[in-house]
Design a protein around this motif. Structure first.
Motif, short mmCIF file in Angstrom:
data_model
loop_
_atom_site.label_atom_id
_atom_site.label_comp_id
_atom_site.label_asym_id
_atom_site.label_seq_id
_atom_site.Cartn_x
_atom_site.Cartn_y
_atom_site.Cartn_z
N MET A 200 33.56 45.13 52.10
CA MET A 200 34.99 45.17 52.21
C MET A 200 35.39 46.46 52.92
O MET A 200 34.88 47.53 52.63
N ASN A 201 36.35 46.38 53.85
CA ASN A 201 36.81 47.53 54.61
C ASN A 201 38.27 47.79 54.26
O ASN A 201 39.15 47.04 54.65
N ALA A 202 38.55 48.86 53.54
CA ALA A 202 39.89 49.16 53.06
C ALA A 202 40.87 49.46 54.19
O ALA A 202 42.07 49.43 53.97
N THR A 203 40.39 49.75 55.40
CA THR A 203 41.32 50.02 56.50
C THR A 203 41.93 48.74 57.04
O THR A 203 42.89 48.79 57.78
N LYS A 204 41.39 47.61 56.67
CA LYS A 204 41.94 46.32 57.11
C LYS A 204 42.95 45.86 56.07
O LYS A 204 42.61 45.35 55.02
N THR A 205 44.23 46.07 56.39
CA THR A 205 45.30 45.81 55.42
C THR A 205 46.13 44.58 55.75
O THR A 205 46.87 44.11 54.90
N HIS A 206 46.01 44.07 56.99
CA HIS A 206 46.85 42.96 57.42
C HIS A 206 46.03 41.89 58.14
O HIS A 206 44.99 42.19 58.74
N GLY A 207 46.52 40.68 58.08
CA GLY A 207 45.97 39.58 58.85
C GLY A 207 46.94 39.23 59.97
O GLY A 207 48.10 39.66 59.95
N GLN A 208 46.46 38.46 60.92
CA GLN A 208 47.31 38.00 62.02
C GLN A 208 46.88 36.61 62.43
O GLN A 208 45.75 36.20 62.19
N ASP A 209 47.81 35.89 63.04
CA ASP A 209 47.43 34.63 63.68
C ASP A 209 48.32 34.36 64.87
O ASP A 209 49.42 34.89 64.98
N SER A 210 47.80 33.56 65.77
CA SER A 210 48.54 33.07 66.93
C SER A 210 48.50 31.56 66.87
O SER A 210 47.43 30.98 66.64
N ASN A 211 49.64 30.95 67.03
CA ASN A 211 49.77 29.49 66.98
C ASN A 211 49.26 28.90 65.67
O ASN A 211 48.86 27.75 65.62
N GLY A 212 49.25 29.70 64.62
CA GLY A 212 48.86 29.22 63.30
C GLY A 212 47.39 28.90 63.14
O GLY A 212 46.99 28.35 62.13
N THR A 213 46.56 29.25 64.14
CA THR A 213 45.16 28.88 64.05
C THR A 213 44.19 30.04 64.17
O THR A 213 43.20 30.09 63.47
N PHE A 214 44.43 30.97 65.05
CA PHE A 214 43.48 32.04 65.32
C PHE A 214 43.69 33.16 64.31
O PHE A 214 44.31 34.18 64.59
N ILE A 215 43.17 32.96 63.09
CA ILE A 215 43.40 33.88 61.98
C ILE A 215 42.30 34.94 61.96
O ILE A 215 41.11 34.61 62.01
N ARG A 216 42.72 36.21 61.86
CA ARG A 216 41.77 37.31 61.81
C ARG A 216 42.47 38.55 61.26
O ARG A 216 43.67 38.53 61.01
N TYR A 217 41.72 39.63 61.11
CA TYR A 217 42.33 40.89 60.70
C TYR A 217 43.21 41.42 61.82
O TYR A 217 42.88 41.26 63.00
N PHE A 218 44.31 42.05 61.45
CA PHE A 218 45.10 42.79 62.43
C PHE A 218 44.47 44.17 62.53
O PHE A 218 44.54 44.98 61.60
N GLN A 219 43.79 44.40 63.63
CA GLN A 219 43.10 45.68 63.83
C GLN A 219 43.14 46.01 65.31
O GLN A 219 42.41 45.40 66.11
N PRO A 220 43.99 46.97 65.69
CA PRO A 220 44.08 47.33 67.11
C PRO A 220 42.75 47.82 67.64
O PRO A 220 42.00 48.47 66.92
#
Length: 159
Positions: free
Chosen positions: A1-21
């Protein structure tokens, strides 16, 4: 587990991943880039949400999120935020200016669109600022207003 990953993101409701610039971008730059890719045709939605626990599964959404639909030059924004009674509600984000009952439509998929008031339309630059505030605070800040959405009523229509 990586505590710096606090948010998720998706595009078009399908491409789900961590929000990490990526290392080459700040979070505001990355948000502006992702929202700027929205074209109203093949890329119509983008959302971020706080993970229930840092570093947790990005497909597990917390109680709050923010999402945009449309194209980089015409975006509608919705946010599910916590209210003073401790429950989350879905809101359309808008400017304080009056809309005089005028509406416009924004594509949310290749087959569907949503109707919003004219004061609820933003550019990618404006949306990136709203998203960044949400990313930091889980809220939509002034000077924007929130209009609660009645989720018991269908919100989209055919394109």
């Amino acid at each position: 587990m990586n505590a710096t990953k606090t948010h998720g993101q998706d595009s078009n409701g399908t491409f789900i991943r961590y929000f990490q610039p990526p290392m080459s971008m700040t979070a505001p730059e990355y948000l502006r880039h992702l929202i700027g890719l929205m074209d109203g045709e093949s890329r119509t939605t983008f959302s971020i949400w706080r993970l229930p626990e840092p570093g947790g599964d990005p497909t597990k959404r917390g109680e709050t999120f923010i999402q945009a639909a449309g194209s980089a030059d015409k975006l509608a924004i919705e946010a599910r935020v916590m209210t003073s009674d401790g429950t989350s509600h879905l809101f359309a984000v808008g400017r304080q200016e009056p809309h005089n009952g005028e509406t416009t439509t924004v594509p949310i998929s290749d087959k569907r669109m949503v109707r919003v008031f004219t004061n609820e339309i933003f550019t990618a630059d404006e949306a990136a600022v709203i998203f960044m505030t949400f990313y930091l605070t889980d809220a939509v800040a002034q000077p924007y207003q929130l209009r609660e959405i009645d989720v018991s009523v269908p919100q989209s229509e055919e394109r």
